[in-house]
Design an enzyme around this catalytic site. Structure first.
Site, PDB file in Angstrom:
ATOM      1  N   CYS A  15       0.810  -1.214   0.000  1.00 31.10           N
ATOM      2  CA  CYS A  15       0.000   0.000   0.000  1.00 31.10           C
ATOM      3  C   CYS A  15       0.843   1.264   0.000  1.00 31.10           C
ATOM      4  O   CYS A  15       0.313   2.369  -0.154  1.00 31.10           O
ATOM      5  CB  CYS A  15      -0.952  -0.007   1.194  1.00 31.10           C
ATOM      6  N   LYS A  18       0.493   3.430  -3.202  1.00 28.51           N
ATOM      7  CA  LYS A  18      -0.736   4.140  -3.523  1.00 28.51           C
ATOM      8  C   LYS A  18      -0.448   5.592  -3.891  1.00 28.51           C
ATOM      9  O   LYS A  18       0.519   6.172  -3.416  1.00 28.51           O
ATOM     10  CB  LYS A  18      -1.704   4.102  -2.327  1.00 28.51           C
ATOM     11  N   ASP A  48     -14.794   5.923   1.132  1.00 29.30           N
ATOM     12  CA  ASP A  48     -14.982   4.705   1.913  1.00 29.30           C
ATOM     13  C   ASP A  48     -14.218   3.542   1.316  1.00 29.30           C
ATOM     14  O   ASP A  48     -13.572   3.654   0.266  1.00 29.30           O
ATOM     15  CB  ASP A  48     -16.471   4.375   2.032  1.00 29.30           C
ATOM     16  N   ASP A  49     -14.292   2.391   2.001  1.00 27.93           N
ATOM     17  CA  ASP A  49     -13.469   1.250   1.627  1.00 27.93           C
ATOM     18  C   ASP A  49     -13.985   0.480   0.414  1.00 27.93           C
ATOM     19  O   ASP A  49     -13.212  -0.178  -0.273  1.00 27.93           O
ATOM     20  CB  ASP A  49     -13.352   0.294   2.819  1.00 27.93           C
ATOM     21  N   HIS A 138      -8.217 -11.164 -14.631  1.00 26.05           N
ATOM     22  CA  HIS A 138      -7.612 -10.622 -15.848  1.00 26.05           C
ATOM     23  C   HIS A 138      -6.113 -10.496 -15.631  1.00 26.05           C
ATOM     24  O   HIS A 138      -5.656 -10.177 -14.527  1.00 26.05           O
ATOM     25  CB  HIS A 138      -8.207  -9.252 -16.178  1.00 26.05           C
TER      26      HIS A 138
END
Length: 346
Positions: A15, A18, A48-49, A138
């Site tokens: 993360c 990001k 929000d998540d 994918h």
């Protein structure tokens, strides 16, 4: 099995790669308005998540996606961490996952098929532990390894818990300790011990299943998971969503022991600096506070814990739910307060 170090292919890991919250806000603000049907209960308004779409009076679909570049060198561990992190957003909304789709981007000229297979195997192991299939996905050929999931879950619309429902006087509980980004930086610098790596792997592969039970507890008002924007950033989103302030007790923050030692020795991620640049003006940290405290508050958490705002009388039930799922209770770290959307650190 392999000698390839996955982190050598990525400019940032987990993360920590990001887009910075300030830049992301600018990008989203420039998006043209889209169709917003009444069935869309949660969209992009409160950062929000996950998205929530109401199917009927008893069922809503929770949809999210999360993927990133390697945070560790071991292929199977990378797959496990990425999958655990992706499913966290479903749990944070109070939902139960039902299936996942794999998102795969690999430098096919650099990674042999068996290494890529280990990444996929790691993700599949986590999905089996969550009781769901990987039902498709994918894949593309790219310059850096990327892996993650699209996660889908179901929830009763009345049980959805967003990051915006906190009440003044709520107690803040964090279910996992901080320091994942710091440990990842230590790994890249060759300063992480075997024990530190084991702790990093333990927490990043612990599913946040407690989230699916929190909405059944009276007095749980808001839930989010702490990921790339750090504890301060995700708490600030909670404050802005509720129109409240928050007061953190720094000495109550749970921190992985080796991460604490590393950050005090100056080890941190570049993402921590980008996070502070994006929202630091809304964080009230004493000018005399040592630099490492700021870096800890903004440390990007990959597959981090749940941040829960609940009424004081709900604390015991929330802690019991966390304990039942991960074998360790969370930490009470502060309160929500009336006032401007700022985070105060005492």
């Amino acid at each position: 099995m392999n000698e390839i170090k996955l982190t050598q292919f990525s400019h940032g890991g987990g993360c920590g790669c990001k887009i910075a919250p300030g830049v992301l806000s600018e990008l989203l603000a420039k998006m043209p308005p889209g169709v917003v049907p009444p069935e869309l209960l949660v969209g992009t308004d409160t950062a929000d998540d996950a998205a929530v779409y109401k199917l009927n009076e008893r069922q809503a679909i929770v949809a999210t996606t999360d993927f990133f570049t390697p945070i560790v060198d071991n292929a199977r561990d990378f797959g496990r961490i990425a999958a655990t992190n992706a499913l966290s957003d479903v749990y944070a909304m109070g939902a139960t996952p039902i299936l996942a789709l794999a998102v795969v981007g690999m430098p096919l000229d650099k990674l042999p098929p068996e290494v890529i297979g280990e990444i996929l195997q790691g993700g599949a192991e986590v999905c089996r532990a969550a009781g769901i299939p990987i039902a498709g996905g994918h894949s593309i050929d790219v310059l850096e390894p990327i892996y993650g999931l699209v996660g889908l879950g179901v929830v009763d619309p009345a049980r959805v818990r967003t990051n915006a429902g906190a009440h003044a006087g709520d107690v803040l509980i964090l279910s996992k300790p901080l320091g994942i980004g710091i440990l990842s930086a230590g790994l890249k610098k060759g300063r992480l011990s075997a024990h530190g790596y084991a702790e990093m792997l333990r927490w990043t592969t612990t599913l946040n299943r407690a989230g699916a039970h929190l909405a059944d507890i009276d007095g749980v008002h808001a839930v989010t998971d702490v990921t790339g924007f750090g504890l301060a950033g995700h708490l600030l989103e909670m404050c802005r969503g509720a129109g409240l302030g928050a007061a953190l007790q720094f000495d109550r923050l749970p921190v992985i022991a080796e991460a604490l030692a590393l950050v005090q020795a100056g080890v941190a991620t570049g993402a921590s600096e980008r996070n502070w640049a994006s929202y630091g003006e809304a964080i009230d940290l004493a000018d005399t506070a040592p630099e490492w405290q700021r870096r800890l508050l903004t440390d990007p958490q990959t597959s981090g814990g749940l941040l829960i705002a609940c009424a004081p009388q709900a604390v015991d039930a929330v802690q019991a739910a966390i304990l039942a799922e991960q074998g360790e209770a969370g930490a009470v770290i502060g309160t929500m307060e009336a006032g401007p959307a700022r985070v105060g650190i005492a």
